[in-house]
Design a protein around this motif. Sequence first.
Motif, PDB file in Angstrom:
ATOM      1  N   ASN D  95       0.790  -1.218   0.000  1.00  0.00           N
ATOM      2  CA  ASN D  95       0.000   0.000   0.000  1.00  0.00           C
ATOM      3  C   ASN D  95       0.823   1.270   0.000  1.00  0.00           C
ATOM      4  O   ASN D  95       0.281   2.362   0.111  1.00  0.00           O
ATOM      5  CB  ASN D  95      -0.919   0.002   1.215  1.00  0.00           C
ATOM      6  CG  ASN D  95      -1.977  -1.061   1.066  1.00  0.00           C
ATOM      7  OD1 ASN D  95      -2.682  -1.069   0.065  1.00  0.00           O
ATOM      8  ND2 ASN D  95      -2.079  -1.948   2.023  1.00  0.00           N
ATOM      9  N   LEU D  97       2.327   3.039  -2.206  1.00  0.00           N
ATOM     10  CA  LEU D  97       2.047   4.077  -3.195  1.00  0.00           C
ATOM     11  C   LEU D  97       0.716   4.754  -2.926  1.00  0.00           C
ATOM     12  O   LEU D  97       0.582   5.967  -3.020  1.00  0.00           O
ATOM     13  CB  LEU D  97       2.075   3.489  -4.608  1.00  0.00           C
ATOM     14  CG  LEU D  97       3.494   3.180  -5.125  1.00  0.00           C
ATOM     15  CD1 LEU D  97       3.438   2.290  -6.342  1.00  0.00           C
ATOM     16  CD2 LEU D  97       4.215   4.479  -5.458  1.00  0.00           C
ATOM     17  N   THR D  98      -0.270   3.964  -2.572  1.00  0.00           N
ATOM     18  CA  THR D  98      -1.555   4.534  -2.216  1.00  0.00           C
ATOM     19  C   THR D  98      -1.399   5.460  -1.013  1.00  0.00           C
ATOM     20  O   THR D  98      -1.989   6.544  -0.966  1.00  0.00           O
ATOM     21  CB  THR D  98      -2.555   3.411  -1.862  1.00  0.00           C
ATOM     22  OG1 THR D  98      -2.470   2.405  -2.865  1.00  0.00           O
ATOM     23  CG2 THR D  98      -3.963   3.940  -1.800  1.00  0.00           C
ATOM     24  N   GLN D  99      -0.582   5.025  -0.057  1.00  0.00           N
ATOM     25  CA  GLN D  99      -0.347   5.844   1.133  1.00  0.00           C
ATOM     26  C   GLN D  99       0.225   7.202   0.733  1.00  0.00           C
ATOM     27  O   GLN D  99      -0.218   8.244   1.205  1.00  0.00           O
ATOM     28  CB  GLN D  99       0.605   5.101   2.087  1.00  0.00           C
ATOM     29  CG  GLN D  99       0.981   5.861   3.343  1.00  0.00           C
ATOM     30  CD  GLN D  99       2.265   6.668   3.132  1.00  0.00           C
ATOM     31  OE1 GLN D  99       3.173   6.252   2.423  1.00  0.00           O
ATOM     32  NE2 GLN D  99       2.324   7.855   3.728  1.00  0.00           N
ATOM     33  N   GLU D 101      -0.130   8.791  -2.022  1.00  0.00           N
ATOM     34  CA  GLU D 101      -1.191   9.573  -2.672  1.00  0.00           C
ATOM     35  C   GLU D 101      -2.054  10.278  -1.624  1.00  0.00           C
ATOM     36  O   GLU D 101      -2.314  11.466  -1.707  1.00  0.00           O
ATOM     37  CB  GLU D 101      -2.062   8.619  -3.503  1.00  0.00           C
ATOM     38  CG  GLU D 101      -3.185   9.286  -4.272  1.00  0.00           C
ATOM     39  CD  GLU D 101      -2.711   9.875  -5.589  1.00  0.00           C
ATOM     40  OE1 GLU D 101      -1.858   9.267  -6.244  1.00  0.00           O
ATOM     41  OE2 GLU D 101      -3.187  10.974  -5.942  1.00  0.00           O
ATOM     42  N   TYR D 102      -2.473   9.519  -0.612  1.00  0.00           N
ATOM     43  CA  TYR D 102      -3.375  10.086   0.383  1.00  0.00           C
ATOM     44  C   TYR D 102      -2.684  11.045   1.320  1.00  0.00           C
ATOM     45  O   TYR D 102      -3.301  11.906   1.900  1.00  0.00           O
ATOM     46  CB  TYR D 102      -4.029   8.976   1.211  1.00  0.00           C
ATOM     47  CG  TYR D 102      -5.109   8.290   0.434  1.00  0.00           C
ATOM     48  CD1 TYR D 102      -6.248   8.995   0.062  1.00  0.00           C
ATOM     49  CD2 TYR D 102      -4.988   6.977   0.039  1.00  0.00           C
ATOM     50  CE1 TYR D 102      -7.246   8.387  -0.672  1.00  0.00           C
ATOM     51  CE2 TYR D 102      -5.974   6.362  -0.702  1.00  0.00           C
ATOM     52  CZ  TYR D 102      -7.099   7.079  -1.050  1.00  0.00           C
ATOM     53  OH  TYR D 102      -8.079   6.477  -1.782  1.00  0.00           O
ATOM     54  N   TYR D 170       6.955  10.167  -8.919  1.00  0.00           N
ATOM     55  CA  TYR D 170       5.636  10.198  -8.300  1.00  0.00           C
ATOM     56  C   TYR D 170       5.589  11.218  -7.165  1.00  0.00           C
ATOM     57  O   TYR D 170       4.658  12.038  -7.063  1.00  0.00           O
ATOM     58  CB  TYR D 170       5.313   8.796  -7.803  1.00  0.00           C
ATOM     59  CG  TYR D 170       3.900   8.601  -7.356  1.00  0.00           C
ATOM     60  CD1 TYR D 170       2.844   8.892  -8.197  1.00  0.00           C
ATOM     61  CD2 TYR D 170       3.620   8.115  -6.084  1.00  0.00           C
ATOM     62  CE1 TYR D 170       1.544   8.714  -7.787  1.00  0.00           C
ATOM     63  CE2 TYR D 170       2.319   7.923  -5.668  1.00  0.00           C
ATOM     64  CZ  TYR D 170       1.280   8.223  -6.523  1.00  0.00           C
ATOM     65  OH  TYR D 170      -0.010   8.034  -6.101  1.00  0.00           O
ATOM     66  N   ALA D 173       5.571  14.623  -8.541  1.00  0.00           N
ATOM     67  CA  ALA D 173       4.234  15.009  -8.999  1.00  0.00           C
ATOM     68  C   ALA D 173       3.372  15.454  -7.816  1.00  0.00           C
ATOM     69  O   ALA D 173       2.512  16.329  -7.946  1.00  0.00           O
ATOM     70  CB  ALA D 173       3.570  13.841  -9.729  1.00  0.00           C
ATOM     71  N   LEU D 174       3.623  14.865  -6.649  1.00  0.00           N
ATOM     72  CA  LEU D 174       2.850  15.212  -5.453  1.00  0.00           C
ATOM     73  C   LEU D 174       3.454  16.421  -4.726  1.00  0.00           C
ATOM     74  O   LEU D 174       2.939  16.850  -3.692  1.00  0.00           O
ATOM     75  CB  LEU D 174       2.768  14.009  -4.507  1.00  0.00           C
ATOM     76  CG  LEU D 174       1.956  12.809  -5.034  1.00  0.00           C
ATOM     77  CD1 LEU D 174       2.197  11.572  -4.189  1.00  0.00           C
ATOM     78  CD2 LEU D 174       0.461  13.144  -5.072  1.00  0.00           C
TER      79      LEU D 174
END
Lengths: 304, 304, 304, 304
Positions: D95, D97-99, D101-102, D170, D173-174
């Motif tokens: 998780n 990468l999802t982490q 993102e959030y 990534y 980008a964030l």
Amino acid sequence: MDYQQILDTIYEEMSYRDVRGKVASYIPELAKVDHRKFGMHIYNGEKQHFCFGDSKEKFSIQSISKVFTLSMAMRIMGESLWDRVSVEPSGDPFNSLTQLEYESGIPRNPFINAGALVICDILVDQLEDPKKELLEFVRNITGDENIDYDRSVASSEKSTGYRNVALVNYIKALGNIKCDVEDIVDFYFHQCSLAMSCKQLAQAFMIYANRGRLLESDEKILKPKSVKRINALMQTCGFYDEAGEFSFQVGLPGKSGVGGGIVAIHPEQYSVAVWSPILNKKGNSELGMKALERLTTLTGLSVF
Amino acid sequence: MDYQQILDTIYEEMSYRDVRGKVASYIPELAKVDHRKFGMHIYNGEKQHFCFGDSKEKFSIQSISKVFTLSMAMRIMGESLWDRVSVEPSGDPFNSLTQLEYESGIPRNPFINAGALVICDILVDQLEDPKKELLEFVRNITGDENIDYDRSVASSEKSTGYRNVALVNYIKALGNIKCDVEDIVDFYFHQCSLAMSCKQLAQAFMIYANRGRLLESDEKILKPKSVKRINALMQTCGFYDEAGEFSFQVGLPGKSGVGGGIVAIHPEQYSVAVWSPILNKKGNSELGMKALERLTTLTGLSVF
Amino acid sequence: MDYQQILDTIYEEMSYRDVRGKVASYIPELAKVDHRKFGMHIYNGEKQHFCFGDSKEKFSIQSISKVFTLSMAMRIMGESLWDRVSVEPSGDPFNSLTQLEYESGIPRNPFINAGALVICDILVDQLEDPKKELLEFVRNITGDENIDYDRSVASSEKSTGYRNVALVNYIKALGNIKCDVEDIVDFYFHQCSLAMSCKQLAQAFMIYANRGRLLESDEKILKPKSVKRINALMQTCGFYDEAGEFSFQVGLPGKSGVGGGIVAIHPEQYSVAVWSPILNKKGNSELGMKALERLTTLTGLSVF
Amino acid sequence: MDYQQILDTIYEEMSYRDVRGKVASYIPELAKVDHRKFGMHIYNGEKQHFCFGDSKEKFSIQSISKVFTLSMAMRIMGESLWDRVSVEPSGDPFNSLTQLEYESGIPRNPFINAGALVICDILVDQLEDPKKELLEFVRNITGDENIDYDRSVASSEKSTGYRNVALVNYIKALGNIKCDVEDIVDFYFHQCSLAMSCKQLAQAFMIYANRGRLLESDEKILKPKSVKRINALMQTCGFYDEAGEFSFQVGLPGKSGVGGGIVAIHPEQYSVAVWSPILNKKGNSELGMKALERLTTLTGLSVF
């Protein structure tokens, strides 16, 4: 069916609409577009043209280009293409990276960015000069030599497209990218920068309404089965996280781009393109969605 | 169109097919069904019936029932229903719980279990005797009083349906369930246990091919707009993780169930139901999918 | 070491602190607690007691009880316990359900709710009367018969604990729960409702600072290896999503509860309990964390 | 404490062990290492050295280098560092990468790759010549000029490190990466390629056991508070997905690398390094873990 009268009705209705939402701003060049632009163009099976507004002005087609590159990849790979990319809707965007991890780098469909980048990899791998050949393909199906990349948009995107670079590297780590990351990304940003008008898009998409053949010359571009597959994909995956809503509102296979363009086709009947740069929350053209909904309501021609 | 001849062709083709896959086994009662069962039934706009095989034998319709409860909820709630459940495809099943968490308990669509359970909550909340009224609704649209729950299937499911009980409790914690968990789950397991034949399903689904009206009496059951919405939902979300494939193969709105049944409709033309209990990897009837693909190929009537 | 002087210093420092944050409100009964309550109690290896404030007032120990049930389960199961629950930190809470799915229902550790519920399942399965035996265990290690459940808190939690009911059902669907869901949840809500004072908690936790033996009688409650495991788990997983911060600030193994209590131990030295109901964003007692940070700074006794 | 005798005991015990597992193979150069290598070195507060086996042979320290770069970043940024990276354990790796993102591109801790890459970004941004300064830093705290990058390992990693390139893009980008992706990745692969022996690692890590000061000269390298933070991070996050297990087995703050090295420290007592290239399922040295477990058991010096 008097398409011109229907378009006139839509244009009039829409002129009083209050439009909320924003122009795409993550690509600096796109943020400069006049947000009042609005045009629509229908091209039907009798080779007739109908239009209103800014239908002959070019704009950045962005993700709409994914239909073109998918078509080229299907010509090259045939059914073996589906070993590299799947054909199912992708659900909520947050999980796309986790999904890639679990599904060994096979993107859910060719219209999410991960899928479009795998398609790019295939074309970069298989073609001598993919940028040139894509231009030739699009010019051929449009019947218009006057189509080109907008290089300022391509560079603009390149300077901020870290998420796409991340995606390619990630898929490469998972084993589903063969070529050099830079070549793929360069090709991808060029394809997205294609500048076309509503008229040109409607002409180009006629092959998807005409069983894969050019309407003018009857030249066969795609197998009927490939067209059926592309149309089914546009129906279920063509509108980011709003495919279900579009399917209901419009009921036609279609594809949208963050430049504010939407193309849709009614098999055997017509292809239609609409452009208005202001996007709704899900990233699709606000007025474009409404115009197409009115079109299928007024024509009574929806697939449902 | 000679539907009977087409059905006969399909039946002959299919009789030699090698079928892999398994009968649904997580509900003990379903595992007992003879896996060689195979039937198909078409009901068209001229009130004609066409069929082959075990088309009059009842089976457990399971998730197909979600179309009925959705229809009932739309009659009660109208457009406000979409505040409780969304209308988009759900992507890979692994993330469904995380998705619920992030989207505040609003399921992605009414055909995933989370969505169907919210629909149950609405019916339990709004109806005096939801189990009785569902039966009345289904008997009415089928035009056949001889339809009932299979209570052995309902209890069988109840004894193993922990995942669904978990879902209801989870959505309740997120604020999108009002009624008692037990009442909802009891209703849900009953709805899934409805036993109907291909013939009965084809008759019942005619309302979705006939703009919301009973073909026999012209009684209005659903608004045309509601039918359009339901059909769009069946097109984009009706086949678990295989909606894209079904859209391509068959090109019709439809709904499948783990009992091996599939129903599909061609608006203005016909409704069709097929049953064969052996499921493919994605949980849809292997032969059922193929039979419907052959049907739209042989009739030339697909939406694409 | 003059613990009393250190406690007095902390009490004075804290009395002027500005406390932000909220009392736990998702359990209605907990929301009623006076948020100005503040107490602390140290019990050391020389059987000496030191305290300040409301250290003798009982409060709802909530998740602190997970250390007691884990201890009971380790006595019964030994090392085979780790086939049912893992021993690693859990990362961000959003993914806990997805994690369960991928790891076949094996919770990451016994202190997240999923893990504590599996521990409950074990105790409900193995003990004649788990609620009675838990009380006996806690009374014994505390050396105080005057400890009981707060049944109003237990029912309060039961009426809103849908997320925990969801969890048990979900884990049961994944095959890692044996007993009846209701029995497990009833036991779980009772264990969380245990009402104890700082003094009682400090006394009870002395076994973890004293290699598993009662300080008073030298009775062996737990094997030294079990104590080491529990202490390591408290160090890495005892503070929800703030284990790393607590490890740094305080540097002792400990466990917090949403009732505002925190217990920590310094092996071979002392056990300490602190209570202040106002929680920080991560759900741990704001003042409690600070008081313990001051304690290890002033004593110079941290594990790092 | 006779450390040499304890080491001799461990060496003897381990020599008969059956070792399963594999050498790291994703970096081609690492796969070439002789898997029978085994060495261990203790350096204590009295400046004494104890060792066995291949303790003077250099190997690729890989992730152990993250402790060095974190230390350098803390010297530059102080507490403001924690705005760029968090301090909590990361849970299951799927998780991550999802982490990101959030949590808006803020990695969970500086020891997961995402966090280490943000640390690299800080050093590349703040230092004139980060690769040179890292070498100087490591040579200084080790007291040994004879330490360098292994450039063949660095290039080997660069040619296959798509996942790390993806991560940097990534996070950029964030919004949590400032510098050029290539510079960061080049620095990262160099830091991981540092070649050091067990002896050198034990010497270098003495600052973390000695409150931030060089044991030889008493030169202050890090503030005591920074050392406490780094030690707490090593305790909770130093062992990929096995931090909980290491905390229990060994009970010391430590850091492992896929080259098969592990370093650990006992504050105020000693630092220890062990090397054996064969990894267990979680990616930590199989024999290294066991040797350290034996060390804390035989010395009786664990933090729990």
